[in-house]
Design an enzyme around this catalytic site. Structure first.
Site, mmCIF file in Angstrom:
data_model
loop_
_atom_site.group_PDB
_atom_site.id
_atom_site.type_symbol
_atom_site.label_atom_id
_atom_site.label_comp_id
_atom_site.label_asym_id
_atom_site.label_seq_id
_atom_site.Cartn_x
_atom_site.Cartn_y
_atom_site.Cartn_z
ATOM 1 C CG ASN A 182 -6.237 -0.894 -0.895
ATOM 2 O OD1 ASN A 182 -5.603 -1.232 0.104
ATOM 3 N ND2 ASN A 182 -7.354 -0.761 -1.056
ATOM 4 C CD GLU A 216 -4.041 -5.980 4.088
ATOM 5 O OE1 GLU A 216 -4.349 -4.769 3.909
ATOM 6 O OE2 GLU A 216 -2.906 -6.232 4.435
ATOM 7 N NE ARG A 217 -11.700 -2.652 1.407
ATOM 8 C CZ ARG A 217 -12.619 -1.714 1.944
ATOM 9 N NH1 ARG A 217 -13.802 -1.729 1.635
ATOM 10 N NH2 ARG A 217 -12.181 -0.916 2.684
ATOM 11 C CB CYS A 229 -3.194 0.839 6.800
ATOM 12 S SG CYS A 229 -1.868 -0.604 6.565
ATOM 13 C CB CYS A 277 -3.526 -7.351 7.645
ATOM 14 S SG CYS A 277 -5.023 -6.545 7.889
ATOM 15 N N GLY A 278 -2.279 -5.181 10.001
ATOM 16 C CA GLY A 278 -2.552 -4.463 11.477
ATOM 17 C C GLY A 278 -4.118 -4.561 11.943
ATOM 18 C CG HIS A 288 -11.114 -6.470 9.335
ATOM 19 N ND1 HIS A 288 -10.021 -6.927 8.667
ATOM 20 C CD2 HIS A 288 -11.006 -5.257 9.405
ATOM 21 C CE1 HIS A 288 -9.153 -6.096 8.340
ATOM 22 N NE2 HIS A 288 -9.730 -4.952 8.903
ATOM 23 C CD GLN A 328 -2.694 -1.391 2.386
ATOM 24 O OE1 GLN A 328 -1.983 -1.555 3.475
ATOM 25 N NE2 GLN A 328 -3.948 -1.617 2.652
ATOM 26 N N GLY A 387 -6.596 -6.199 10.567
ATOM 27 C CA GLY A 387 -6.997 -7.659 10.497
ATOM 28 C C GLY A 387 -6.278 -8.229 11.828
#
Length: 280
Positions: free
Chosen positions: A70, A214-215, A79, A223-224, A165, A50, A226
């Protein structure tokens, strides 16, 4: 004709989730989709999951704001690993107090403090209602949801950490169908704005293993947001304690959520990799 001005950047990562950081506090425009894709390309560009743009704050109490783009050029709402990298960048720049300060993301205002392992960022209070995710086809909040994907039911928890999520509990993350089920859930009509899909394994009441598709990016090393999502879904279900470590392929994050009405605090590393200049 004058040559285009070079675009200075910092390459950073948080637990392997990597970023190109751009300082746009002078008012320069954010990258469009084409530039984002060029910068993110790992063969012909800088390479990143990203792009983070550091911009002027909206709140006088904040040192800066930032936005997230992204690798496909789409905007992201949150993020967690990027938040820590922005924090480290602002401290190195001299814009922020080295020990504690406030900054803004598209998801809101975040309090930051330095820790021995990096930075701790308050990520906000989780949001659970289907309308806030958004999750279509369900009128009210449920402990778990089930939709049919490719002819088979899939059960998951959902939460918004400023971005959507879905958390699927699995027996073993190493064999989880991340690359198959991740994009299939993202394409489901249940998620009109797509979704980040986490595959979480409970190792103990104090430790979780996690992989995230991730999207707008695909599977990342970390992924934080996430990690926050997986932790709070499992905490709320009573499966883990209110303070857990989350082991991701790129490193480990610490997630603390004292009670349901509290902000989630995510702690972990933020690393500078190199500085550079991109010439269009």
């Amino acid at each position: 004709m004058a040559e285009p001005a070079a675009l200075r950047f910092s390459k950073m990562h948080g637990a392997g989730n990597d970023f190109v950081v751009l300082d746009l506090r002078d008012g320069r425009p954010a990258p469009d989709a084409a530039l984002a894709a060029q910068l993110a390309d790992r063969h012909t560009g800088v390479g990143c999951d990203q792009i983070l743009t550091i911009e002027a704050p909206h709140d006088a109490a904040s040192v800066a704001s930032y936005r997230i783009w992204n690798s496909d050029g789409s905007a992201a709402g949150q993020c967690g690993n990027g938040a820590r990298c922005v924090a480290a960048w602002l401290v190195r720049d001299g814009a922020a107090d080295p020990d504690a300060f406030q900054m803004e993301s598209p998801a809101g205002v975040h309090q930051v403090r330095r820790t021995p392992a990096g930075f701790a960022v308050a990520m906000g209070v989780p949001r659970w209602s289907p309308a806030q995710i958004p999750l279509a086809g369900f009128d009210g909040e449920q402990p778990a949801y089930s939709v049919e994907v490719d002819g088979a039911p899939v059960t998951f928890g959902v939460v918004s950490m400023g971005n959507p999520h879905a958390v699927v509990q699995v027996v073993e993350v190493a064999s989880a169908p991340v690359l198959q089920l991740g994009p299939a859930l993202q394409a489901s009509a249940a998620f009109p704005d797509s979704v980040n899909v986490g595959f979480a394994q409970v190792i103990s009441r104090q430790r979780i293993a996690l992989r995230v598709f991730e999207r707008g990016v695909g599977e990342t090393l970390a992924c934080g947001s996430g990690a926050c999502a997986a932790a709070v879904v499992l905490m709320r279900a009573g499966l883990v304690e209110r303070s857990v470590s989350v082991a991701l392929p790129g490193g480990t994050l610490q997630i603390d959520w004292p009670h349901d009405g509290a902000e989630v605090v995510m702690s972990g590393p933020a690393t500078f990799v190199f500085e550079g200049a991109w010439t269009p």
